[in-house]
Design a protein around this motif. Structure first.
Motif, PDB file in Angstrom:
ATOM      1  N   LYS A  62       0.822  -1.214   0.000  1.00 48.02           N
ATOM      2  CA  LYS A  62       0.000   0.000   0.000  1.00 48.02           C
ATOM      3  C   LYS A  62       0.859   1.269   0.000  1.00 48.02           C
ATOM      4  O   LYS A  62       0.373   2.360   0.296  1.00 48.02           O
ATOM      5  CB  LYS A  62      -0.917   0.008   1.218  1.00 48.02           C
ATOM      6  N   ALA A  63       2.132   1.120  -0.335  1.00 50.37           N
ATOM      7  CA  ALA A  63       3.059   2.261  -0.314  1.00 50.37           C
ATOM      8  C   ALA A  63       2.557   3.394  -1.192  1.00 50.37           C
ATOM      9  O   ALA A  63       1.916   3.167  -2.216  1.00 50.37           O
ATOM     10  CB  ALA A  63       4.445   1.828  -0.769  1.00 50.37           C
ATOM     11  N   LEU A  64       2.828   4.612  -0.738  1.00 50.75           N
ATOM     12  CA  LEU A  64       2.516   5.845  -1.459  1.00 50.75           C
ATOM     13  C   LEU A  64       1.015   6.101  -1.563  1.00 50.75           C
ATOM     14  O   LEU A  64       0.553   6.811  -2.451  1.00 50.75           O
ATOM     15  CB  LEU A  64       3.187   5.851  -2.840  1.00 50.75           C
ATOM     16  N   THR A  65       0.251   5.487  -0.647  1.00 51.81           N
ATOM     17  CA  THR A  65      -1.178   5.761  -0.506  1.00 51.81           C
ATOM     18  C   THR A  65      -1.421   6.128   0.959  1.00 51.81           C
ATOM     19  O   THR A  65      -0.583   5.824   1.826  1.00 51.81           O
ATOM     20  CB  THR A  65      -2.033   4.529  -0.859  1.00 51.81           C
ATOM     21  N   PRO A  66      -2.553   6.735   1.267  1.00 55.22           N
ATOM     22  CA  PRO A  66      -2.837   7.078   2.672  1.00 55.22           C
ATOM     23  C   PRO A  66      -2.930   5.858   3.592  1.00 55.22           C
ATOM     24  O   PRO A  66      -2.710   5.971   4.793  1.00 55.22           O
ATOM     25  CB  PRO A  66      -4.191   7.801   2.597  1.00 55.22           C
ATOM     26  N   GLU A  67      -3.229   4.682   3.038  1.00 54.53           N
ATOM     27  CA  GLU A  67      -3.344   3.467   3.847  1.00 54.53           C
ATOM     28  C   GLU A  67      -2.000   2.793   4.112  1.00 54.53           C
ATOM     29  O   GLU A  67      -1.899   1.923   4.974  1.00 54.53           O
ATOM     30  CB  GLU A  67      -4.275   2.442   3.170  1.00 54.53           C
ATOM     31  N   GLY A  68      -0.981   3.154   3.371  1.00 54.57           N
ATOM     32  CA  GLY A  68       0.311   2.487   3.484  1.00 54.57           C
ATOM     33  C   GLY A  68       1.129   2.962   4.663  1.00 54.57           C
ATOM     34  O   GLY A  68       0.921   4.051   5.205  1.00 54.57           O
ATOM     35  N   VAL A  69       2.066   2.125   5.078  1.00 54.05           N
ATOM     36  CA  VAL A  69       3.048   2.531   6.087  1.00 54.05           C
ATOM     37  C   VAL A  69       3.963   3.581   5.463  1.00 54.05           C
ATOM     38  O   VAL A  69       4.281   4.592   6.081  1.00 54.05           O
ATOM     39  CB  VAL A  69       3.860   1.312   6.589  1.00 54.05           C
ATOM     40  N   ILE A  70       4.364   3.341   4.219  1.00 53.13           N
ATOM     41  CA  ILE A  70       5.209   4.278   3.475  1.00 53.13           C
ATOM     42  C   ILE A  70       4.274   5.173   2.663  1.00 53.13           C
ATOM     43  O   ILE A  70       3.800   4.789   1.598  1.00 53.13           O
ATOM     44  CB  ILE A  70       6.197   3.526   2.557  1.00 53.13           C
ATOM     45  N   ARG A  71       3.994   6.354   3.188  1.00 52.03           N
ATOM     46  CA  ARG A  71       3.087   7.279   2.493  1.00 52.03           C
ATOM     47  C   ARG A  71       3.851   8.217   1.569  1.00 52.03           C
ATOM     48  O   ARG A  71       3.375   8.551   0.488  1.00 52.03           O
ATOM     49  CB  ARG A  71       2.260   8.057   3.513  1.00 52.03           C
TER      50      ARG A  71
END
Length: 137
Positions: A62-71
């Motif tokens: 989910k990176a680079l999304t609001p749900e990801g750890v890596i936003r």
């Protein structure tokens, strides 16, 4: 009178050697600065950005999304260095938190394209903990 000036010859020799040594050091420094500029240019390229983001999504789906750890991520340009085995090493700062680090190695494959397969070479313990917690949910 000739005996009093014998020291001029070794002095001139030393000065010449110092001049040559100084020139070699300056040339080496200029070469290193040019290499650093070239590496930064490569890391800023659109092709590298795509590979980086694909690698981050391999680390966090989910990176680079609001749900990801890596936003969000930003490249730490001071960390960029030439890898002696080829490629460019560096690190990302994740979510503007200097404790959340992702290490990368940007390298080209046999076809001359950047490979996202091994672009992520590690991460900080704090980020690893957050990713493990997210995966266990």
């Amino acid at each position: 009178m000739k005996k009093k000036k014998w020291w001029l010859i070794p002095l001139i020799g030393v000065l010449i050697l110092l001049g040559i040594g100084g020139k070699l050091m300056i040339d080496k420094q200029n070469k290193a600065e040019k290499l650093q500029e070239e590496m930064i240019k490569v890391v800023k390229s659109e092709e590298a950005k795509q590979v980086f983001e694909e690698g981050l999504k391999n680390l966090d789906s989910k990176a680079l999304t609001p749900e990801g750890v890596i936003r969000t991520y930003e490249i730490d340009y001071d960390s960029i260095e030439n890898n002696p085995m080829g490629g460019i090493n560096g690190k990302f700062i994740v979510n503007k938190d200097k404790d959340l680090i992702v290490l990368f190695r940007l390298d080209k494959d046999n076809n001359g394209k950047f490979s996202s397969k091994y672009v992520i070479s590690g991460n900080s313990g704090e980020l690893g903990k957050m990713l493990r917690e997210e995966n266990n949910r």
